[in-house]
Design a protein around this motif. Structure first.
Motif, short mmCIF file in Angstrom:
data_model
loop_
_atom_site.label_atom_id
_atom_site.label_comp_id
_atom_site.label_asym_id
_atom_site.label_seq_id
_atom_site.Cartn_x
_atom_site.Cartn_y
_atom_site.Cartn_z
N ARG A 148 23.71 -16.99 -32.46
CA ARG A 148 22.97 -15.84 -31.98
C ARG A 148 23.61 -15.37 -30.68
NH1 ARG A 148 18.53 -19.65 -33.21
NH2 ARG A 148 17.51 -18.97 -35.15
N VAL A 149 23.68 -14.08 -30.50
CA VAL A 149 24.25 -13.52 -29.28
C VAL A 149 23.54 -12.21 -28.97
CG1 VAL A 149 26.10 -12.37 -30.54
CG2 VAL A 149 26.37 -12.83 -28.10
N GLY A 150 23.26 -11.97 -27.72
CA GLY A 150 22.57 -10.74 -27.35
C GLY A 150 22.80 -10.38 -25.90
N ALA A 151 22.65 -9.11 -25.58
CA ALA A 151 22.82 -8.64 -24.22
C ALA A 151 21.85 -7.49 -23.97
CB ALA A 151 24.26 -8.18 -23.96
N ALA A 152 21.41 -7.33 -22.72
CA ALA A 152 20.45 -6.28 -22.41
C ALA A 152 20.53 -5.92 -20.93
CB ALA A 152 19.03 -6.73 -22.76
N TYR A 153 19.99 -4.75 -20.62
CA TYR A 153 19.85 -4.31 -19.24
C TYR A 153 18.47 -3.71 -19.08
CZ TYR A 153 20.40 -1.90 -14.81
OH TYR A 153 20.24 -1.48 -13.53
N GLY A 154 17.80 -4.03 -17.96
CA GLY A 154 16.45 -3.53 -17.77
C GLY A 154 16.10 -3.28 -16.32
N ASN A 155 15.08 -2.45 -16.15
CA ASN A 155 14.47 -2.17 -14.86
C ASN A 155 13.00 -2.52 -14.99
OD1 ASN A 155 13.44 -1.12 -12.49
ND2 ASN A 155 14.63 0.76 -12.58
N VAL A 156 12.62 -3.69 -14.47
CA VAL A 156 11.32 -4.28 -14.76
C VAL A 156 10.51 -4.45 -13.48
CG1 VAL A 156 10.12 -6.26 -15.79
CG2 VAL A 156 12.31 -5.51 -16.72
N ASN A 157 9.23 -4.07 -13.54
CA ASN A 157 8.31 -4.22 -12.42
C ASN A 157 7.32 -5.34 -12.69
OD1 ASN A 157 9.22 -1.82 -10.85
ND2 ASN A 157 8.49 -0.73 -12.66
N TYR A 166 9.75 0.77 -23.36
CA TYR A 166 9.26 1.42 -22.15
C TYR A 166 7.76 1.18 -22.06
CZ TYR A 166 8.29 4.90 -18.58
OH TYR A 166 7.88 5.51 -17.43
N THR A 167 7.26 0.90 -20.85
CA THR A 167 5.84 0.62 -20.67
C THR A 167 5.26 1.50 -19.57
OG1 THR A 167 6.18 -1.14 -19.03
CG2 THR A 167 6.25 -1.77 -21.36
N VAL A 168 3.94 1.46 -19.45
CA VAL A 168 3.25 2.39 -18.56
C VAL A 168 3.48 2.09 -17.08
CG1 VAL A 168 1.45 2.93 -20.23
CG2 VAL A 168 1.15 0.98 -18.69
N ASN A 169 3.98 0.91 -16.74
CA ASN A 169 4.28 0.65 -15.32
C ASN A 169 5.75 0.94 -15.00
OD1 ASN A 169 5.65 -1.56 -16.37
ND2 ASN A 169 4.84 -2.99 -14.85
N ASP A 170 6.37 1.79 -15.83
CA ASP A 170 7.76 2.25 -15.64
C ASP A 170 8.79 1.13 -15.80
OD1 ASP A 170 7.10 4.92 -15.24
OD2 ASP A 170 6.73 4.60 -13.10
N SER A 171 8.44 0.10 -16.55
CA SER A 171 9.42 -0.92 -16.91
C SER A 171 10.14 -0.49 -18.18
CB SER A 171 8.73 -2.27 -17.17
OG SER A 171 8.18 -2.79 -15.99
#
Length: 399
Positions: free
Chosen positions: A141-150, A117-122
């Motif tokens: 290698r295998v990976g998965a993610a979900y994000g809300n990025v500004n 989590y970062t200060v610009n709400d990402s």
């Protein structure tokens, strides 16, 4: 530092593949434990037995298969400050004897997750695994993610003669996997890779949308199948003193494999280190990326260079050159100096029509884990627009 500069560093693909960075980091860290003793020390003090300095080597080695890794995020593209937490599960693997009678050490299986989590709400959360299929010599290698990025993107060369910033919000799901087969010479490896992105973009409340955003980009799916060939002769994955790493890889995106885009992405990178003296290490990095077809704007090549906002300069082609020097000044402390030139453009016949982007800077490193040759520190860089700082884990060129 200008506020706008905090929001536009690095390209969107680097943010979305942060899971791969975590994965590569811990693979490199644990792959070297076979060179150390496997008996647990009587104490777990964070001091080295040789020089008495603060050192995390024993903690990393003797974590009983589990450790929680906190990290500070200094990425300007994500607001300049934030935090991440990654619980990591390790499973040691015994070495094997190959058919030629040589002993082969096997990297531990690594399974983990992360949240940031970062200060610009990402924010972003995900999970990953790195392991070895021992008999066929396959690293996966295998990976998965979900994000809300500004993040911010720029429209360049407007009729008014300037550039315009657009702050965009990305809600993104990402899946990535790579399978590399080691050759007889284990420094060489090759294999397939796959990347999936599903993105929903929220545009700013403007009368006119950004000119580089097409209607199909608002809610889109990227499905990319590709391959990689690499040679890695570095003496250490974190902070090398010598050796080179060369990698060529590509991604193909097509509607036939579930993508909304028809495009190609080709990458070539070369990173090398050479000890000029016992205390001075020189490094050279050359990277190029080419996009063909019609990729989404956020996956176009950008300039990945300290002090330069990558999403600020994008095109169908990018070329980056950077040199670095590390002076081991006193005991575990080192002084850094670096500089680079780069360009991003759409057509080769206008390759350097735009001004070449430059950056330079300095920093320091501390040898935080001697048994892994792992150094950490801070870099301060000046680009042709503004200043930026980076908290560096291992090396800024870590791949």
């Amino acid at each position: 530092m200008k506020k706008k500069n905090l929001f536009n560093r690095k390209s969107i693909w680097k943010t979305r593949l942060i899971i791969v960075v975590f994965l590569l980091s811990y693979t490199g860290m644990t792959s070297q434990t076979s060179e150390t003793t496997t008996s647990k020390p009587k104490n777990m003090r964070f001091k080295d037995s040789l020089d008495g300095a603060i050192d995390l080597s024993n903690f990393l080695i003797y974590a009983n298969g589990f450790l929680v890794v906190p990290a500070i995020i200094s990425e300007p593209a994500l607001g300049g400050f934030g935090g991440a937490l990654a619980p990591i599960f390790l499973k040691k693997r015994a070495p094997v004897i190959d058919e030629d009678g040589k002993k082969r050490f096997i990297n531990p299986d690594i399974t983990g997750g992360f949240g940031m989590y970062t200060v610009n709400d990402s924010w972003m959360a995900g999970a990953f695994r790195s392991a070895t299929l021992v008999k066929p010599k396959i690293l996966y290698r295998v990976g998965a993610a979900y994000g809300n990025v500004n993040l911010s993107f720029y429209a360049n060369n407007l009729p008014t003669g300037g550039d315009q910033e657009f702050k965009l919000n990305f809600r993104t799901s990402v899946f990535y996997t790579q399978w590399l087969k080691q050759f007889k010479n284990a420094k060489w490896s090759a294999g397939p890779q796959y990347l999936f992105l599903n993105s929903k973009i929220n545009l700013p409340d403007l009368n006119l949308p950004p000119p580089f955003v097409k209607p199909g980009d608002i809610n889109s799916t990227v499905s990319q199948l590709g391959g990689a060939l690499q040679f890695d002769g570095r003496d250490n994955i974190f902070t090398p003193d010598k050796g080179i790493r060369i990698q060529s890889d590509f991604f193909w995106s097509d509607k036939g494999i579930g993508s909304d885009y028809n495009s190609w992405r080709i990458n070539l990178s070369a990173i090398g280190y050479y000890p000029i003296t016992d205390k001075l290490i020189g490094g050279l990095r050359i990277e190029g990326e080419q996009a063909l077809g019609s990729p989404p704007f956020y996956l176009k090549p950008g300039i990945n260079l300290r002090g330069i906002p990558t999403a600020r300069y994008m095109g169908n082609t990018s070329i980056v050159n950077e040199v670095e020097f590390r002076w081991d000044l006193y005991r575990r402390w080192s002084l850094m100096g670096f500089g680079g030139l780069a360009s991003a453009f759409d057509d080769w016949d206008k390759a350097f029509a735009k001004p070449v982007v430059y950056s330079y800077g300095t920093g320091f490193r501390y040898l935080i884990a001697r048994k892994f040759k792992l150094r950490m520190g801070v870099d301060v860089a000046k680009g042709n627009e503004d200043w930026a700082y980076y908290i560096v884990f291992g090396s800024n060129w870590m791949r």
